[in-house]
Design a protein around this motif. Sequence first.
Motif, PDB file in Angstrom:
ATOM      1  N   ARG A   1      21.038 -11.073   1.974  1.00 46.61           N
ATOM      2  CA  ARG A   1      20.627 -10.028   1.210  1.00 46.61           C
ATOM      3  C   ARG A   1      21.008  -8.496   1.797  1.00 46.61           C
ATOM      4  N   LEU A   2      21.513  -8.691   2.771  1.00 43.63           N
ATOM      5  CA  LEU A   2      22.251  -7.188   3.356  1.00 43.63           C
ATOM      6  C   LEU A   2      23.485  -7.066   3.291  1.00 43.63           C
ATOM      7  N   ARG A   3      24.355  -8.101   2.680  1.00 44.09           N
ATOM      8  CA  ARG A   3      25.749  -7.988   2.838  1.00 44.09           C
ATOM      9  C   ARG A   3      26.231  -7.407   1.420  1.00 44.09           C
ATOM     10  N   PRO A   4      27.660  -6.800   1.678  1.00 41.85           N
ATOM     11  CA  PRO A   4      28.147  -6.389   0.307  1.00 41.85           C
ATOM     12  C   PRO A   4      27.900  -7.292  -0.919  1.00 41.85           C
ATOM     13  N   HIS A   5      27.657  -6.781  -1.782  1.00 42.93           N
ATOM     14  CA  HIS A   5      27.394  -7.856  -3.177  1.00 42.93           C
ATOM     15  C   HIS A   5      28.730  -7.708  -3.887  1.00 42.93           C
ATOM     16  N   PRO A   6      29.132  -8.919  -4.118  1.00 41.57           N
ATOM     17  CA  PRO A   6      30.441  -9.096  -5.092  1.00 41.57           C
ATOM     18  C   PRO A   6      30.465  -8.189  -6.291  1.00 41.57           C
ATOM     19  N   HIS A   7      29.519  -7.764  -6.931  1.00 42.98           N
ATOM     20  CA  HIS A   7      29.410  -7.072  -8.017  1.00 42.98           C
ATOM     21  C   HIS A   7      30.145  -5.739  -7.767  1.00 42.98           C
ATOM     22  N   TYR A   8      29.812  -5.013  -6.748  1.00 40.74           N
ATOM     23  CA  TYR A   8      30.267  -3.956  -5.960  1.00 40.74           C
ATOM     24  C   TYR A   8      31.801  -4.107  -5.366  1.00 40.74           C
ATOM     25  N   LEU A   9      31.827  -5.252  -4.916  1.00 37.40           N
ATOM     26  CA  LEU A   9      33.344  -5.317  -4.234  1.00 37.40           C
ATOM     27  C   LEU A   9      34.309  -5.591  -5.234  1.00 37.40           C
ATOM     28  N   GLU A  10      34.046  -6.143  -6.241  1.00 33.62           N
ATOM     29  CA  GLU A  10      34.823  -6.648  -7.322  1.00 33.62           C
ATOM     30  C   GLU A  10      35.269  -5.269  -8.195  1.00 33.62           C
ATOM     31  N   TRP A  11      34.294  -4.330  -8.443  1.00 31.97           N
ATOM     32  CA  TRP A  11      34.380  -2.918  -8.649  1.00 31.97           C
ATOM     33  C   TRP A  11      35.397  -2.162  -7.912  1.00 31.97           C
ATOM     34  N   HIS A  12      35.407  -2.429  -6.807  1.00 31.91           N
ATOM     35  CA  HIS A  12      36.179  -1.560  -5.515  1.00 31.91           C
ATOM     36  C   HIS A  12      37.859  -2.077  -5.833  1.00 31.91           C
ATOM     37  N   ARG A  13      37.848  -3.257  -5.840  1.00 28.48           N
ATOM     38  CA  ARG A  13      39.210  -3.683  -6.046  1.00 28.48           C
ATOM     39  C   ARG A  13      39.775  -3.670  -7.433  1.00 28.48           C
ATOM     40  N   GLY A  14      39.269  -3.482  -8.276  1.00 34.42           N
ATOM     41  CA  GLY A  14      39.383  -3.282  -9.626  1.00 34.42           C
ATOM     42  C   GLY A  14      39.866  -1.794 -10.012  1.00 34.42           C
ATOM     43  N   ASN A  15      39.161  -0.819  -9.451  1.00 27.48           N
ATOM     44  CA  ASN A  15      39.189   0.653  -9.785  1.00 27.48           C
ATOM     45  C   ASN A  15      39.617   1.509  -8.443  1.00 27.48           C
ATOM     46  N   VAL A  16      39.588   1.097  -7.458  1.00 28.53           N
ATOM     47  CA  VAL A  16      40.038   1.684  -6.300  1.00 28.53           C
ATOM     48  C   VAL A  16      41.325   1.325  -5.609  1.00 28.53           C
TER      49      VAL A  16
ATOM     50  N   ALA B   1      35.651  -9.050   8.016  1.00 33.42           N
ATOM     51  CA  ALA B   1      34.807  -7.877   8.268  1.00 33.42           C
ATOM     52  C   ALA B   1      33.391  -8.371   8.968  1.00 33.42           C
ATOM     53  N   ARG B   2      33.144  -7.609   9.733  1.00 34.83           N
ATOM     54  CA  ARG B   2      31.788  -8.157  10.606  1.00 34.83           C
ATOM     55  C   ARG B   2      30.418  -7.438   9.579  1.00 34.83           C
ATOM     56  N   VAL B   3      29.867  -8.508   8.841  1.00 31.65           N
ATOM     57  CA  VAL B   3      28.852  -8.133   7.759  1.00 31.65           C
ATOM     58  C   VAL B   3      27.464  -8.669   8.360  1.00 31.65           C
ATOM     59  N   PRO B   4      26.510  -8.335   8.036  1.00 37.19           N
ATOM     60  CA  PRO B   4      25.228  -8.787   8.560  1.00 37.19           C
ATOM     61  C   PRO B   4      25.068 -10.261   8.381  1.00 37.19           C
TER      62      PRO B   4
ATOM     63  N   HIS C   1      19.905   3.393   6.915  1.00 40.30           N
ATOM     64  CA  HIS C   1      19.823   1.937   6.557  1.00 40.30           C
ATOM     65  C   HIS C   1      21.162   1.088   7.066  1.00 40.30           C
ATOM     66  N   VAL C   2      22.404   1.621   6.671  1.00 45.64           N
ATOM     67  CA  VAL C   2      23.604   1.281   6.977  1.00 45.64           C
ATOM     68  C   VAL C   2      23.823   1.024   8.172  1.00 45.64           C
ATOM     69  N   ARG C   3      23.629   2.134   8.908  1.00 49.11           N
ATOM     70  CA  ARG C   3      23.845   2.107  10.443  1.00 49.11           C
ATOM     71  C   ARG C   3      22.975   0.902  11.191  1.00 49.11           C
ATOM     72  N   LYS C   4      21.762   0.870  10.758  1.00 50.96           N
ATOM     73  CA  LYS C   4      21.034   0.077  11.388  1.00 50.96           C
ATOM     74  C   LYS C   4      21.499  -1.496  11.376  1.00 50.96           C
ATOM     75  N   ILE C   5      21.565  -1.909   9.796  1.00 54.82           N
ATOM     76  CA  ILE C   5      21.724  -3.099   9.725  1.00 54.82           C
ATOM     77  C   ILE C   5      23.271  -3.625  10.183  1.00 54.82           C
ATOM     78  N   TYR C   6      23.930  -2.782  10.496  1.00 53.23           N
ATOM     79  CA  TYR C   6      25.124  -3.029  10.850  1.00 53.23           C
ATOM     80  C   TYR C   6      25.384  -2.747  12.518  1.00 53.23           C
ATOM     81  N   ASP C   7      24.048  -2.560  13.118  1.00 49.42           N
ATOM     82  CA  ASP C   7      24.152  -2.376  14.458  1.00 49.42           C
ATOM     83  C   ASP C   7      25.092  -1.008  14.976  1.00 49.42           C
ATOM     84  N   ARG C   8      25.481  -0.243  14.083  1.00 51.17           N
ATOM     85  CA  ARG C   8      26.060   0.865  14.293  1.00 51.17           C
ATOM     86  C   ARG C   8      27.653   0.450  14.761  1.00 51.17           C
ATOM     87  N   THR C   9      28.026  -0.507  14.115  1.00 50.86           N
ATOM     88  CA  THR C   9      29.276  -1.134  14.357  1.00 50.86           C
ATOM     89  C   THR C   9      30.386  -0.910  13.237  1.00 50.86           C
TER      90      THR C   9
END
Length: 300
Positions: free
Chosen positions: A282-297, A275-278, A187-195
């Motif tokens: 509805r296919l782009r990274p959601h802020p919920h996940y991005l906020e977690w990454h910035r706060g925990n990783v 970043a080159r996002v779709p 799914h991810v490769r398809k929506i990002y056109d393998r880029t």
Amino acid sequence: MVKAIFYHKPDSAYKDVTGVQYHFPKMYLSRVLQTVGDWIIYYGPIPGMGSRYYSGLSQVIAVESDPDMPDHHYAFLSGYMDFDRPVGYVEQGGFEKKLVMPDGSINSGRSVQAVRLVEDREFAAIVAAGLSDPDEWPQRTDSIYEAHSQNAMEEPEQAPYVAGAYERPIISQTINRPFREAKFRQHVRKIYDRTCAFTGLRLINGGGRPEVEAAHIIPVERGGNDSVQNGIALSGTVHWMFDRGLLSLSDEYRILCSRQLNADVSHLLVSDMMARVPPEKRLRPHPHYLEWHRGNVFKQ
């Protein structure tokens, strides 16, 4: 326990995060409580497309009241996975027999219900239709149903679901980690056109397979799911830096570089640092996940 269809409309007033939490009014509480411990399918409109579609599945793990909104509740979810494609609700003559009548007409009283309980076989048929597309670029090591290929020189193919298959095998396969990893990557490769979203590079090997990898924003081992909104296409080196917190993303998709990088890597990244996002939200990274990454990783 019983399976259900959860209606979801992108950008609705409800406090939904696909595959994480489902916000609903009290009128549906008795139905949602029956689904705890079982699986549900997302259903609703998709921007730019007519009709309504089934789009993914998840498991209900708990139900709690909303402390900020009287008479509203949350269903908390786990194990979300997108379908290979949106599945029309009238395909194959209709999957929900109480929704699509034998003559093809729609039960209007049923269609307006945001939570609909469904039979196991109806659920299995929808999942079968949603997860039957083969991967156009399978990995050489992919083998979903066998530990090893019979012939090491042959590349195993993804075995599709069989329409009408019994519900239990469907569930056992959808919770199978190698299967889910393969579908997430597909799914991810398809929506990002393998880029690669960070470098803008689209590298294809001699066998025609893309070199880009599908990265989880919240790793599965730390509670992440297999939604494309928890994913991003990255090349190997950038993926390694992202997982180790040396790179991250803002909610506006600006690439963030950690001060702990021991070298300037800007020459590896897109020049504008966006970043080159779709194109589809509805296919782009959601802020919920991005906020977690910035706060925990991310190592700021």
